[in-house]
Design a protein around this motif. Structure first.
Motif, PDB file in Angstrom:
ATOM      1  N   ALA A  40      45.080  37.065  42.405  1.00  0.00           N
ATOM      2  CA  ALA A  40      43.691  37.359  42.040  1.00  0.00           C
ATOM      3  C   ALA A  40      42.792  36.152  42.304  1.00  0.00           C
ATOM      4  O   ALA A  40      41.655  36.303  42.776  1.00  0.00           O
ATOM      5  CB  ALA A  40      43.617  37.756  40.568  1.00  0.00           C
ATOM      6  N   LEU A  41      43.288  34.955  42.007  1.00  0.00           N
ATOM      7  CA  LEU A  41      42.497  33.740  42.221  1.00  0.00           C
ATOM      8  C   LEU A  41      42.214  33.526  43.700  1.00  0.00           C
ATOM      9  O   LEU A  41      41.061  33.269  44.094  1.00  0.00           O
ATOM     10  CB  LEU A  41      43.245  32.540  41.647  1.00  0.00           C
ATOM     11  N   ALA A  42      43.232  33.626  44.538  1.00  0.00           N
ATOM     12  CA  ALA A  42      43.053  33.402  45.978  1.00  0.00           C
ATOM     13  C   ALA A  42      42.078  34.417  46.564  1.00  0.00           C
ATOM     14  O   ALA A  42      41.185  34.064  47.347  1.00  0.00           O
ATOM     15  CB  ALA A  42      44.401  33.487  46.683  1.00  0.00           C
ATOM     16  N   HIS A  43      42.237  35.674  46.189  1.00  0.00           N
ATOM     17  CA  HIS A  43      41.343  36.716  46.712  1.00  0.00           C
ATOM     18  C   HIS A  43      39.910  36.490  46.252  1.00  0.00           C
ATOM     19  O   HIS A  43      38.954  36.626  47.024  1.00  0.00           O
ATOM     20  CB  HIS A  43      41.838  38.089  46.256  1.00  0.00           C
ATOM     21  N   LEU A  94      38.459  33.662  45.292  1.00  0.00           N
ATOM     22  CA  LEU A  94      37.870  32.477  45.916  1.00  0.00           C
ATOM     23  C   LEU A  94      37.347  32.804  47.314  1.00  0.00           C
ATOM     24  O   LEU A  94      36.241  32.396  47.690  1.00  0.00           O
ATOM     25  CB  LEU A  94      38.901  31.354  45.993  1.00  0.00           C
ATOM     26  N   ARG A  95      38.119  33.532  48.078  1.00  0.00           N
ATOM     27  CA  ARG A  95      37.675  33.913  49.427  1.00  0.00           C
ATOM     28  C   ARG A  95      36.447  34.810  49.359  1.00  0.00           C
ATOM     29  O   ARG A  95      35.532  34.697  50.190  1.00  0.00           O
ATOM     30  CB  ARG A  95      38.794  34.652  50.163  1.00  0.00           C
ATOM     31  N   THR A  96      36.432  35.699  48.382  1.00  0.00           N
ATOM     32  CA  THR A  96      35.340  36.661  48.274  1.00  0.00           C
ATOM     33  C   THR A  96      34.049  36.018  47.799  1.00  0.00           C
ATOM     34  O   THR A  96      32.968  36.289  48.317  1.00  0.00           O
ATOM     35  CB  THR A  96      35.734  37.800  47.315  1.00  0.00           C
ATOM     36  N   MET A  97      34.155  35.156  46.811  1.00  0.00           N
ATOM     37  CA  MET A  97      32.970  34.560  46.207  1.00  0.00           C
ATOM     38  C   MET A  97      32.431  33.376  46.998  1.00  0.00           C
ATOM     39  O   MET A  97      31.231  33.093  46.956  1.00  0.00           O
ATOM     40  CB  MET A  97      33.293  34.123  44.780  1.00  0.00           C
ATOM     41  N   PHE A  98      33.301  32.670  47.692  1.00  0.00           N
ATOM     42  CA  PHE A  98      32.878  31.484  48.445  1.00  0.00           C
ATOM     43  C   PHE A  98      33.361  31.575  49.894  1.00  0.00           C
ATOM     44  O   PHE A  98      34.142  30.723  50.351  1.00  0.00           O
ATOM     45  CB  PHE A  98      33.416  30.221  47.782  1.00  0.00           C
ATOM     46  N   ALA A 143      34.284  40.361  41.630  1.00  0.00           N
ATOM     47  CA  ALA A 143      34.047  39.389  42.699  1.00  0.00           C
ATOM     48  C   ALA A 143      33.908  40.073  44.047  1.00  0.00           C
ATOM     49  O   ALA A 143      33.091  39.676  44.887  1.00  0.00           O
ATOM     50  CB  ALA A 143      35.194  38.375  42.747  1.00  0.00           C
ATOM     51  N   ALA A 144      34.674  41.131  44.252  1.00  0.00           N
ATOM     52  CA  ALA A 144      34.678  41.800  45.553  1.00  0.00           C
ATOM     53  C   ALA A 144      33.557  42.819  45.706  1.00  0.00           C
ATOM     54  O   ALA A 144      32.982  42.975  46.790  1.00  0.00           O
ATOM     55  CB  ALA A 144      36.030  42.485  45.775  1.00  0.00           C
ATOM     56  N   HIS A 145      33.239  43.538  44.621  1.00  0.00           N
ATOM     57  CA  HIS A 145      32.319  44.674  44.745  1.00  0.00           C
ATOM     58  C   HIS A 145      31.116  44.611  43.802  1.00  0.00           C
ATOM     59  O   HIS A 145      30.291  45.519  43.805  1.00  0.00           O
ATOM     60  CB  HIS A 145      33.074  45.978  44.491  1.00  0.00           C
ATOM     61  N   GLN A 146      31.040  43.573  42.975  1.00  0.00           N
ATOM     62  CA  GLN A 146      29.958  43.463  41.991  1.00  0.00           C
ATOM     63  C   GLN A 146      29.908  44.688  41.085  1.00  0.00           C
ATOM     64  O   GLN A 146      28.835  45.144  40.659  1.00  0.00           O
ATOM     65  CB  GLN A 146      28.607  43.262  42.690  1.00  0.00           C
ATOM     66  N   MET A 147      31.070  45.207  40.783  1.00  0.00           N
ATOM     67  CA  MET A 147      31.190  46.365  39.901  1.00  0.00           C
ATOM     68  C   MET A 147      31.905  45.961  38.623  1.00  0.00           C
ATOM     69  O   MET A 147      32.921  45.267  38.668  1.00  0.00           O
ATOM     70  CB  MET A 147      31.982  47.496  40.589  1.00  0.00           C
ATOM     71  N   VAL A 148      31.342  46.385  37.480  1.00  0.00           N
ATOM     72  CA  VAL A 148      31.985  46.106  36.202  1.00  0.00           C
ATOM     73  C   VAL A 148      33.109  47.114  36.002  1.00  0.00           C
ATOM     74  O   VAL A 148      32.930  48.314  36.169  1.00  0.00           O
ATOM     75  CB  VAL A 148      30.974  46.196  35.044  1.00  0.00           C
ATOM     76  N   CYS A 149      34.263  46.608  35.647  1.00  0.00           N
ATOM     77  CA  CYS A 149      35.455  47.429  35.461  1.00  0.00           C
ATOM     78  C   CYS A 149      35.198  48.524  34.412  1.00  0.00           C
ATOM     79  O   CYS A 149      34.529  48.274  33.402  1.00  0.00           O
ATOM     80  CB  CYS A 149      36.595  46.525  35.005  1.00  0.00           C
ATOM     81  N   PRO A 150      35.713  49.730  34.623  1.00  0.00           N
ATOM     82  CA  PRO A 150      35.531  50.814  33.646  1.00  0.00           C
ATOM     83  C   PRO A 150      36.028  50.453  32.251  1.00  0.00           C
ATOM     84  O   PRO A 150      35.536  50.987  31.260  1.00  0.00           O
ATOM     85  CB  PRO A 150      36.351  51.973  34.247  1.00  0.00           C
ATOM     86  N   TYR A 151      36.992  49.555  32.168  1.00  0.00           N
ATOM     87  CA  TYR A 151      37.528  49.172  30.865  1.00  0.00           C
ATOM     88  C   TYR A 151      36.441  48.591  29.966  1.00  0.00           C
ATOM     89  O   TYR A 151      36.490  48.742  28.741  1.00  0.00           O
ATOM     90  CB  TYR A 151      38.648  48.140  31.047  1.00  0.00           C
ATOM     91  N   TYR A 152      35.432  47.948  30.523  1.00  0.00           N
ATOM     92  CA  TYR A 152      34.359  47.338  29.744  1.00  0.00           C
ATOM     93  C   TYR A 152      33.208  48.308  29.474  1.00  0.00           C
ATOM     94  O   TYR A 152      32.224  47.936  28.847  1.00  0.00           O
ATOM     95  CB  TYR A 152      33.821  46.096  30.461  1.00  0.00           C
ATOM     96  N   GLN A 153      33.330  49.527  29.953  1.00  0.00           N
ATOM     97  CA  GLN A 153      32.317  50.546  29.738  1.00  0.00           C
ATOM     98  C   GLN A 153      32.714  51.429  28.554  1.00  0.00           C
ATOM     99  O   GLN A 153      33.848  51.401  28.085  1.00  0.00           O
ATOM    100  CB  GLN A 153      32.160  51.402  30.999  1.00  0.00           C
TER     101      GLN A 153
END
Length: 496
Positions: free
Chosen positions: A138-141, A143-147, A232-242
Motif C-alpha cells: 500500500a505504501l509503495a503504490h 507513494l507513486r500515486t501521490m508523488f 490516494a489513487a482515486h480521491q474517493m472516500v472508502c465506503p467504510y467511512y460512510q
C-alpha cells in the motif's frame, strides 16, 4: 518486490544501488533474560502515565474544552503532524537492532524503478509479517500515486530520481526487542533519540519518550490502509467511512441509522468482542482466570445454602488485579448483575419495572481449537456462566449496540481495538475510551472530555465515570455529539 537478505543485515547488493553512506554492522542481541525483558516492557508501560490525569474535570472546564473544539473545527487535530528531520540510510539501518521481528526497510532503486522491501535474516519471519507485506504494498503504490514526479527522471537533466529509504513496521504491537541498558525500572533511554522515522502500520506507543521517531500509521486492514490507498489513487472516500445503508452494509452506524435518540438509549455500558491476551510483552503476569483455582476451589468451602453467584462474583473480585482488562470488565458486569438482582427483589411483586444492570460487557467469541468460535460453544466460558459470571454473550451488530447509551473500547492484544474505537465514536451513545500505553493513528484526532470520557487502563474508574455520565446527561450527550461530528467529518473529502 520483497527480498529477504542472505546475511544478518541488509544485503550489500541492495545497498549498492543507494548513493548514501553505508556502515556495516552486526545485529548483536543479548541472551533472552526474562527478568530483563519484563523490566524493559514494564518500564515502557509506566512512561505514558507520568502526567496522565483521569480525574473528572469540573463542568466549566469541560465546557471550555467544547468551546475550543468548536472554534477550531472538527477537522483540527489536537496532536500536530510529526515533523521529520532529514536522515540518511545509516539512520535507517541503525533502527534494526531495536526490533526483533515485523520490521523492514523499504528501498526505492532508481536504476530499476523498483520498490523493494528488505527483511533481515536475523529476524524471525512470523505470521504477523503478512501485515508488513500488506503495508509495504500500500505504501509503495500510494507513494507513486501521490508523488508521481518524485519517481521520474529530471526533465531538464534527464538524471534519475533520487534514492529513497524508509523504515516500516506493522502489527498489533510493535516488534521491538529489549536492551540490556534497562536495569530494573530505571528510566534510562534505551532507544536512541535521533533514529530515522519508523512508520508503524498498527498500534504504536502513545508516549514519545518510548520511541520518539515512531509514527502511527493506518492499520494493515482493508478498511484502513487499503482505504488510504484507494483515496490516494482515486480521491474517493472508502465506503467504510460512510453511513451504513442497504447499498453500503459495511458502513458506520449513526443515530439516524437506527432512529433512536439519546433519551431512549439503554443506560448500560455495553461491549461485545473476542477474548484475546492483552499486551503480553508489557504485562506478562496478567492472565485470564482459571475457574478451578479462582472460583471452584473456594466454592467447595461454602455451605450449600450460600448464594453461589454472589460467592463466585466475590471470588473473581479477589483476583481482579491479576486479570487482563477484558476479564476485568466481566467482573464489573457480574457485580452489576448481582446489584440489579437485589434491586429487582426489592420491588413490589406486581411491579412491571425491569432493573437493567449498569454494565453489560461479555465475550461473544474466542479462539478455540485454532478457530474463532462463539463462547456459547466453549465449555470454559459456560462453566463461568453457570456460576453467575457472565463471560459469554450473544454477538451484537452495530445496529444493536447503537441502542445502548454507553460503550467502551477495551483494548485487546495490542492494547487498542483498531476499528472498534472509530465505530463506537459514531454511535449515538457515549464512548468510555480505554486509555492504555498504546494508540492508533486515529487517536491523534480525539480529545478527552470532548470526544470521549477517558477510562483508566485497569478500568477501576469505570463505575465512577458511568455515575458521572448518568448525573450529567447534557454534558454526556454533547461529548457523544462531538464524537459523531468528528467521525462524520472523516467521511468527507476534506476530512479524510
Amino acid at each position: 518486490m520483497i527480498r529477504r537478505s542472505t546475511l544478518a543485515v541488509i544485503s550489500l547488493a541492495a545497498l549498492a544501488a543507494i548513493s548514501l553512506p553505508v556502515q556495516w554492522f552486526l545485529l548483536n542481541r543479548s541472551s533472552d533474560d526474562n527478568a530483563s525483558i519484563y523490566s524493559y516492557h514494564r518500564y515502557l508501560t509506566l512512561l505514558p502515565y507520568q502526567n496522565d490525569d483521569h480525574r473528572i474535570p469540573k463542568d466549566k472546564v469541560i465546557l471550555k474544552k467544547f468551546k475550543a473544539f468548536y472554534e477550531a473545527g472538527p477537522l483540527s487535530a489536537p496532536v500536530p503532524p510529526t515533523q521529520i528531520s532529514p536522515y540518511t540510510l545509516d539512520d535507517v539501518i541503525s533502527v534494526l537492532p531495536t526490533f526483533h521481528d515485523v520490521f523492514g526497510v523499504v528501498i526505492y532503486d532508481p536504476s530499476t524503478d523498483t520498490f523493494m522491501l528488505h527483511y533481515s535474516n536475523n529476524m524471525r519471519w512470523i505470521a504477523g509479517c503478512h501485515k508488513l507485506v500488506t503495508s509495504f504494498q500500500a505504501l509503495a503504490h500510494s507513494l507513486r500515486t501521490m508523488f508521481p514526479e518524485r519517481f521520474k527522471p529530471d526533465r531538464n537533466s534527464n538524471s534519475p530520481p533520487a534514492e529513497l529509504a524508509l523504515a516500516i513496521s506493522s502489527g498489533d504491537y510493535p516488534g521491538v526487542g529489549h536492551n540490556d541498558c534497562y536495569v530494573g525500572l530505571e528510566p534510562t533511554p534505551c532507544v536512541p533519540a535521533k533514529l530515522a522515522p519508523v512508520l508503524q502500520f498498527g498500534s504504536a506507543f502513545k508516549s514519545p519518550e518510548i520511541f520518539p521517531s515512531m509514527i502511527a500509521m493506518p492499520m494493515a486492514q482493508i478498511n484502513h490502509v487499503s482505504c488510504f490507498q484507494t483515496f490516494a489513487a482515486h480521491q474517493m472516500v472508502c465506503p467504510y467511512y460512510q453511513a451504513r445503508s442497504p447499498g453500503n452494509p459495511q458502513g458506520l452506524v449513526f443515530e439516524e441509522t437506527v432512529g433512536v435518540g439519546w433519551d431512549d438509549l439503554i443506560p448500560s455500558v455495553v461491549w461485545r468482542g473476542t477474548d484475546f491476551s492483552y499486551l503480553h510483552r508489557l504485562y506478562p503476569r496478567l492472565r485470564q482466570p482459571d475457574f478451578e483455582m479462582d472460583i471452584g476451589s473456594k466454592l467447595e468451602k461454602l455451605t450449600y445454602e450460600y448464594n453461589v453467584k454472589v460467592a463466585a462474583t466475590r471470588a473473581m473480585r479477589e483476583v481482579y488485579d491479576q486479570l487482563i482488562p477484558r476479564w476485568k470488565s466481566v467482573i464489573w458486569t457480574a457485580e452489576a448483575e448481582r446489584e440489579a438482582e437485589e434491586k429487582q427483589k426489592a420491588l413490589p411483586e406486581d411491579s412491571e419495572e425491569v432493573v437493567v444492570p449498569w454494565a453489560n460487557m461479555k465475550f461473544a467469541a474466542a479462539m478455540h481449537v485454532g478457530a474463532k468460535t462463539p463462547t456459547s460453544e466453549i465449555p470454559y466460558y459456560q462453566e463461568f456462566v453457570e456460576h453467575g459470571i457472565p463471560a459469554s454473550g450473544d454477538g451484537m451488530s452495530l445496529e444493536t449496540l447503537a441502542r445502548y447509551k454507553y460503550h467502551i473500547d477495551t483494548g485487546g492484544g495490542g492494547g487498542t481495538t483498531w476499528s472498534g474505537t472509530l465505530e463506537k465514536l459514531g454511535l449515538p451513545g457515549l464512548l468510555f475510551h480505554h486509555e492504555t500505553p498504546m494508540k492508533d493513528y486515529l487517536h491523534d484526532k480525539m480529545v478527552k472530555w470532548v470526544h470521549y470520557v477517558p477510562i483508566k487502563e485497569d478500568l477501576s474508574d469505570l463505575k465512577e465515570k458511568f455515575d458521572w455520565a448518568e448525573s450529567h446527561p447534557e454534558l454526556a450527550k454533547q461529548i457523544s455529539d462531538n464524537a459523531t461530528r468528528l467521525v462524520k467529518s472523516l467521511g468527507t473529502q476534506e476530512g479524510f
